[in-house]
Design a protein around this motif. Sequence first.
Motif, PDB file in Angstrom:
ATOM      1  N   UNK A   1      96.101 108.356  18.931  1.00 39.69           N
ATOM      2  CA  UNK A   1      95.931 110.034  19.036  1.00 39.69           C
ATOM      3  C   UNK A   1      94.770 110.467  18.140  1.00 39.69           C
ATOM      4  N   UNK A   2      94.165 111.528  18.588  1.00 38.30           N
ATOM      5  CA  UNK A   2      92.912 111.997  17.964  1.00 38.30           C
ATOM      6  C   UNK A   2      93.400 113.561  17.507  1.00 38.30           C
ATOM      7  N   UNK A   3      92.615 113.935  16.371  1.00 39.90           N
ATOM      8  CA  UNK A   3      92.595 115.364  16.084  1.00 39.90           C
ATOM      9  C   UNK A   3      91.291 115.938  16.569  1.00 39.90           C
TER      10      UNK A   3
ATOM     11  N   UNK B   1      96.867 119.647  17.749  1.00 40.76           N
ATOM     12  CA  UNK B   1      97.665 118.590  17.111  1.00 40.76           C
ATOM     13  C   UNK B   1      97.009 117.355  17.231  1.00 40.76           C
ATOM     14  N   UNK B   2      97.726 116.209  17.594  1.00 44.74           N
ATOM     15  CA  UNK B   2      97.361 115.023  18.010  1.00 44.74           C
ATOM     16  C   UNK B   2      96.992 114.934  19.460  1.00 44.74           C
ATOM     17  N   UNK B   3      95.839 114.542  19.858  1.00 41.81           N
ATOM     18  CA  UNK B   3      95.409 114.867  21.417  1.00 41.81           C
ATOM     19  C   UNK B   3      95.261 113.168  21.633  1.00 41.81           C
TER      20      UNK B   3
ATOM     21  N   UNK C   1      90.529 106.785  18.916  1.00 41.77           N
ATOM     22  CA  UNK C   1      91.570 107.501  18.125  1.00 41.77           C
ATOM     23  C   UNK C   1      90.824 107.825  16.698  1.00 41.77           C
ATOM     24  N   UNK C   2      90.239 109.019  16.714  1.00 40.87           N
ATOM     25  CA  UNK C   2      89.593 109.313  15.425  1.00 40.87           C
ATOM     26  C   UNK C   2      89.746 110.928  15.463  1.00 40.87           C
ATOM     27  N   UNK C   3      89.026 111.571  14.287  1.00 43.84           N
ATOM     28  CA  UNK C   3      89.111 112.902  14.304  1.00 43.84           C
ATOM     29  C   UNK C   3      87.639 113.211  14.973  1.00 43.84           C
TER      30      UNK C   3
ATOM     31  N   UNK D   1      76.996 119.803  19.471  1.00 44.60           N
ATOM     32  CA  UNK D   1      76.973 118.172  19.031  1.00 44.60           C
ATOM     33  C   UNK D   1      78.339 117.714  18.428  1.00 44.60           C
ATOM     34  N   UNK D   2      78.438 116.248  18.724  1.00 46.32           N
ATOM     35  CA  UNK D   2      79.242 115.668  18.357  1.00 46.32           C
ATOM     36  C   UNK D   2      79.504 115.380  16.735  1.00 46.32           C
TER      37      UNK D   2
END
Length: 98
Positions: free
Chosen positions: A1-3, A48-50, A78-80, A95-96
């Motif tokens: 999961x990602x944030x 939340x967690x995506x 799975x990172x921010x 941008x990312x």
Amino acid sequence: MSTLSTHVLDTAAGLPAEGIGVRLETRAGEPVDEGVTNADGRIGSLGGELGAGDYVLRFATEGVFFPEVVVVFTISDERHHHVPVLLSPYGYSTYRGS
């Protein structure tokens, strides 16, 4: 999961863009979360967690610059994730971030 977080800057004024409504949706248009940028132009956490997939951020910029700024992006790890938007009366960019 990602944030996920976001940050909106008014590059014409050289200031954070406070009070911008932001809505997070799935690519299919299903609402996930929403928030409003704080005095620093930030929303520290959306959704939340995506899980992996395509998402849409809708920035309600009406009356400020454009009626709406839409950013479509993909989460594949799975990172921010941080999605900043730089606004001016003549354009916008994203941008990312990290």
